[in-house]
Design a protein around this motif. Sequence first.
Motif, PDB file in Angstrom:
ATOM      1  N   LYS A 323      63.494  68.466  44.732  1.00  0.00           N
ATOM      2  CA  LYS A 323      63.845  68.243  43.546  1.00  0.00           C
ATOM      3  C   LYS A 323      65.036  67.231  43.088  1.00  0.00           C
ATOM      4  CE  LYS A 323      62.808  73.030  42.119  1.00  0.00           C
ATOM      5  NZ  LYS A 323      63.195  74.422  41.791  1.00  0.00           N
ATOM      6  N   MET A 324      65.736  67.388  43.981  1.00  0.00           N
ATOM      7  CA  MET A 324      66.792  66.182  43.597  1.00  0.00           C
ATOM      8  C   MET A 324      66.378  64.834  43.946  1.00  0.00           C
ATOM      9  SD  MET A 324      70.356  67.264  45.885  1.00  0.00           S
ATOM     10  CE  MET A 324      71.106  65.556  45.187  1.00  0.00           C
ATOM     11  N   ALA A 325      65.334  64.422  45.015  1.00  0.00           N
ATOM     12  CA  ALA A 325      64.748  63.234  45.174  1.00  0.00           C
ATOM     13  C   ALA A 325      63.825  62.835  43.869  1.00  0.00           C
ATOM     14  CB  ALA A 325      63.845  63.399  46.363  1.00  0.00           C
ATOM     15  N   ALA A 326      63.463  63.846  43.150  1.00  0.00           N
ATOM     16  CA  ALA A 326      62.635  63.450  41.873  1.00  0.00           C
ATOM     17  C   ALA A 326      63.631  63.016  40.815  1.00  0.00           C
ATOM     18  CB  ALA A 326      61.857  64.713  41.432  1.00  0.00           C
ATOM     19  N   ILE A 327      64.753  63.455  40.824  1.00  0.00           N
ATOM     20  CA  ILE A 327      65.774  63.285  39.791  1.00  0.00           C
ATOM     21  C   ILE A 327      66.480  61.960  40.047  1.00  0.00           C
ATOM     22  CG2 ILE A 327      67.921  64.034  38.592  1.00  0.00           C
ATOM     23  CD1 ILE A 327      67.366  66.690  39.489  1.00  0.00           C
ATOM     24  N   TYR A 328      66.569  61.543  41.365  1.00  0.00           N
ATOM     25  CA  TYR A 328      67.483  60.229  41.754  1.00  0.00           C
ATOM     26  C   TYR A 328      66.344  59.455  42.647  1.00  0.00           C
ATOM     27  CZ  TYR A 328      71.415  63.038  40.568  1.00  0.00           C
ATOM     28  OH  TYR A 328      72.532  63.853  40.270  1.00  0.00           O
ATOM     29  N   PRO A 329      65.378  58.933  41.795  1.00  0.00           N
ATOM     30  CA  PRO A 329      64.364  58.351  42.584  1.00  0.00           C
ATOM     31  C   PRO A 329      64.718  56.918  43.251  1.00  0.00           C
ATOM     32  CG  PRO A 329      64.167  57.918  40.153  1.00  0.00           C
ATOM     33  CD  PRO A 329      65.143  58.722  40.602  1.00  0.00           C
ATOM     34  N   GLU A 330      64.010  57.282  44.462  1.00  0.00           N
ATOM     35  CA  GLU A 330      64.451  55.902  45.606  1.00  0.00           C
ATOM     36  C   GLU A 330      63.022  56.334  46.608  1.00  0.00           C
ATOM     37  OE1 GLU A 330      65.185  55.165  49.013  1.00  0.00           O
ATOM     38  OE2 GLU A 330      65.091  53.422  48.473  1.00  0.00           O
ATOM     39  N   CYS A 331      62.187  55.076  46.696  1.00  0.00           N
ATOM     40  CA  CYS A 331      61.054  55.594  47.562  1.00  0.00           C
ATOM     41  C   CYS A 331      61.157  56.135  48.797  1.00  0.00           C
ATOM     42  CB  CYS A 331      60.188  54.009  47.644  1.00  0.00           C
ATOM     43  SG  CYS A 331      59.677  53.529  46.033  1.00  0.00           S
ATOM     44  N   ASP A 332      62.028  55.426  49.573  1.00  0.00           N
ATOM     45  CA  ASP A 332      62.019  55.942  51.103  1.00  0.00           C
ATOM     46  C   ASP A 332      62.512  57.647  51.154  1.00  0.00           C
ATOM     47  OD1 ASP A 332      61.381  53.509  52.006  1.00  0.00           O
ATOM     48  OD2 ASP A 332      63.349  52.889  52.295  1.00  0.00           O
ATOM     49  N   ILE A 333      63.627  57.803  50.359  1.00  0.00           N
ATOM     50  CA  ILE A 333      64.119  59.179  50.332  1.00  0.00           C
ATOM     51  C   ILE A 333      63.052  60.079  49.552  1.00  0.00           C
ATOM     52  CG2 ILE A 333      65.432  59.251  47.926  1.00  0.00           C
ATOM     53  CD1 ILE A 333      66.803  60.265  51.657  1.00  0.00           C
ATOM     54  N   ALA A 334      62.456  59.918  48.690  1.00  0.00           N
ATOM     55  CA  ALA A 334      61.571  60.652  47.977  1.00  0.00           C
ATOM     56  C   ALA A 334      60.137  60.754  49.273  1.00  0.00           C
ATOM     57  CB  ALA A 334      60.755  59.691  46.847  1.00  0.00           C
ATOM     58  N   TYR A 335      59.855  60.047  49.856  1.00  0.00           N
ATOM     59  CA  TYR A 335      58.782  60.265  50.867  1.00  0.00           C
ATOM     60  C   TYR A 335      59.179  61.203  52.018  1.00  0.00           C
ATOM     61  CZ  TYR A 335      55.465  56.628  49.518  1.00  0.00           C
ATOM     62  OH  TYR A 335      54.418  55.895  49.045  1.00  0.00           O
ATOM     63  N   ALA A 336      60.627  61.035  52.389  1.00  0.00           N
ATOM     64  CA  ALA A 336      61.322  61.853  53.218  1.00  0.00           C
ATOM     65  C   ALA A 336      61.435  63.278  52.811  1.00  0.00           C
ATOM     66  CB  ALA A 336      62.639  61.221  53.638  1.00  0.00           C
ATOM     67  N   ALA A 337      61.622  63.307  51.571  1.00  0.00           N
ATOM     68  CA  ALA A 337      61.926  64.925  50.815  1.00  0.00           C
ATOM     69  C   ALA A 337      60.427  65.623  50.702  1.00  0.00           C
ATOM     70  CB  ALA A 337      62.831  64.725  49.597  1.00  0.00           C
ATOM     71  N   LEU A 338      59.636  64.761  50.314  1.00  0.00           N
ATOM     72  CA  LEU A 338      58.101  65.301  50.259  1.00  0.00           C
ATOM     73  C   LEU A 338      57.617  65.740  51.481  1.00  0.00           C
ATOM     74  CD1 LEU A 338      55.744  65.908  48.368  1.00  0.00           C
ATOM     75  CD2 LEU A 338      55.016  63.673  48.680  1.00  0.00           C
ATOM     76  N   ASP A 339      57.775  64.719  52.428  1.00  0.00           N
ATOM     77  CA  ASP A 339      56.974  65.195  53.771  1.00  0.00           C
ATOM     78  C   ASP A 339      57.829  66.380  54.576  1.00  0.00           C
ATOM     79  OD1 ASP A 339      55.590  62.958  53.575  1.00  0.00           O
ATOM     80  OD2 ASP A 339      56.764  61.803  54.743  1.00  0.00           O
ATOM     81  N   ASN A 340      59.120  66.532  54.325  1.00  0.00           N
ATOM     82  CA  ASN A 340      59.999  67.578  54.734  1.00  0.00           C
ATOM     83  C   ASN A 340      59.363  69.016  54.012  1.00  0.00           C
ATOM     84  OD1 ASN A 340      62.371  68.875  55.968  1.00  0.00           O
ATOM     85  ND2 ASN A 340      62.914  69.097  53.779  1.00  0.00           N
ATOM     86  N   TYR A 341      59.318  68.660  52.640  1.00  0.00           N
ATOM     87  CA  TYR A 341      58.884  70.023  52.012  1.00  0.00           C
ATOM     88  C   TYR A 341      57.640  70.539  52.365  1.00  0.00           C
ATOM     89  CZ  TYR A 341      57.740  73.235  48.500  1.00  0.00           C
ATOM     90  OH  TYR A 341      57.176  74.423  47.684  1.00  0.00           O
ATOM     91  N   LEU A 342      56.573  69.504  52.299  1.00  0.00           N
ATOM     92  CA  LEU A 342      55.206  70.005  52.639  1.00  0.00           C
ATOM     93  C   LEU A 342      55.113  70.273  54.457  1.00  0.00           C
ATOM     94  CD1 LEU A 342      53.103  66.949  51.170  1.00  0.00           C
ATOM     95  CD2 LEU A 342      53.475  69.095  50.176  1.00  0.00           C
ATOM     96  N   GLU A 343      56.016  69.883  55.148  1.00  0.00           N
ATOM     97  CA  GLU A 343      55.889  70.504  56.528  1.00  0.00           C
ATOM     98  C   GLU A 343      56.293  71.738  56.541  1.00  0.00           C
ATOM     99  OE1 GLU A 343      57.842  69.448  60.863  1.00  0.00           O
ATOM    100  OE2 GLU A 343      57.913  68.155  59.417  1.00  0.00           O
TER     101      GLU A 343
END
Length: 629
Positions: A323-343
């Motif tokens: 949710k934080m990665a969606a508020i403070y969008p930056e591509c690399d961190i967004a990918y990392a947060a999404l991959d972490n959540y999906l895993e």
Amino acid sequence: MIKPARTIFILLLCVTAAAFAADPVTSQQLEKVHSQAVRAFDDFLAESFLERMHYEYNDQWLNAAASERLEELAEKAAEEITELKSRNRDLLETIANCEAENWHQLYIETGLWNQVRQQQEHIELMHYEIDTWHEISAGRKTDLAPLRKKLSEFDKLERALLTADDNFEQLVENLAKSDRAGDYEIVLRLAFAWRKSGQTEAFSKITDIWPAAGDYLGKLVLERLSRLIEQNKSIYGFNAGEIELAAKAAWSSSKNHTDALAAMLDYRDFRRPIVLYAAAADYADDKPEYSIELLIEACQILDTGYDKMLQMPSREIAGQAAKMAAIYPECDIAYAALDNYLEIAGDDIENAVVYPLIQVLKNCGDESRWARLTRQIAADGLTDKFSAMATLDLFRLEPDQYEAQEEKLKEMIAVAKSRDWPDVTDRAKITYAELLADTGRADEAVVKLAGVTNYSPLAAEILTAFVRDFERHFGPADKSREHAAKINLIVQKIIQKGIDFCPVLTLEIHIIAQPSDSEKINTLSRQLDALDQDTIPSADLLRTRARIAAATEQPGQSAKLWAELAQIHRSSERNWHWWRAKYYELHQHSQTSAENAEQSRHAATVLLRSSQKIPNPWQELLEALADLS
């Protein structure tokens, strides 16, 4: 909660008064004085608890704030106890000086004589303890040993603490089973003594039995740790369990503990989930990307487990990072947060977590992954507003299917209204308006747009794209002034509601609506110049400047700007935006002179003959331009 005053004295049984002499001292009088004294003492112990424990844990040291508070509390309690001690002494003297013939019956047989003397001794002891803490609050180095020794004469737990030696395990077990198990002052002092004896896991062992003690111990460890940091001393003398307690206290505190948490993170052994989480909370506002990285690290340590200090599973932490990665969008961190959540979440994802984050992926250019996850969320139907919005995204992803989806859109608007999803309602109306405009029903589209009642930021964002491609939906600007004027009113409503709307598009739609208002156009031109040019997409800036040039009778300048825009949209396959820019370039060029009009006619003819598929309205407009003589 802190247990009331220590049970030091065994109060005597109440007495039923017989025949008394004149004004005899009664049991009720004695009990009233004693209960008031105990209440005052209890209040002092409860209110000064953290300050006193701070002093005992921190090697007989108090900070200025704690000293000031302890002094204030001790002075107040001492004043009350002094007055009650005097009243009890008066009662004692009244009994001692009584010359009644039945004195023995009144005071010995009833036990009142023993009661008043024991009360006096008890109140004296309470007064002594308050005075001792008052001395400490004044900054005087005061040894607590005499007080402890005196208390141990009446309290077996005090005696046990003084003589514990290596028998702490048994003492802990006995205390846990006793009626004093809720006396957290004894619990904490036992923890301090056990820790000083060399048992590094003392605090962890105590909190396993008394979880609430962890809150007090955490505050005390955090205070001591912070003091060491201020003195540039190492904190490695603490063990991981104590660090976890301090981190939890920092997380629960309303104050900022960045320095303390940063010091904890410097040691690999201390990078526990609670430490990482507390630091992430502390850095959330100033360093959001670092905060997200710390949350992801906490998840990786926990894997799919549960942290008892945080009292939350790794899935919840991963969701917060996403949710934080969606508020403070930056591509690399967004990918990392999404991959972490999906895993961590596996197949059981929360749409509320994933949907906002995948919008960042789209902005990062990863449309294929965005589309795949959007379809996965949309597969849930209309179970929540995020699956509904994903469904709308699919409509926009497949505009050729709009007409077939018209009934579905009507259903979605009705469902969104019934479930009070204003964002979905607005978005569905705007998507429906796009459908209407793309199928030649521009008037209906404007009516649908005007029906948007709750102009949310999400609706404004979608409307931005609608305005940017205005001519795709409503045809050439010179033939759609009325529609532009109505949409301009809608944009103004959005701005009046305090919702951000792209300022350059606000200017563009006004120019399309009122190109002949030269005074207003000049004002808009100055407003455009005043905007931060670096923050405006180059295509939007060029397009708006080109429209201003055309409206202010500068066709040559307008043609030049449209030509630059065509270069931006140039690709192996000429798209709708390129054809728009090319048409307006030729049209404006044709307005500069008869010779240039012929050049434009020829260029339009070549384009028509060399291109198999030209999107409307540019096919018809180029044909009209090619017919110019």
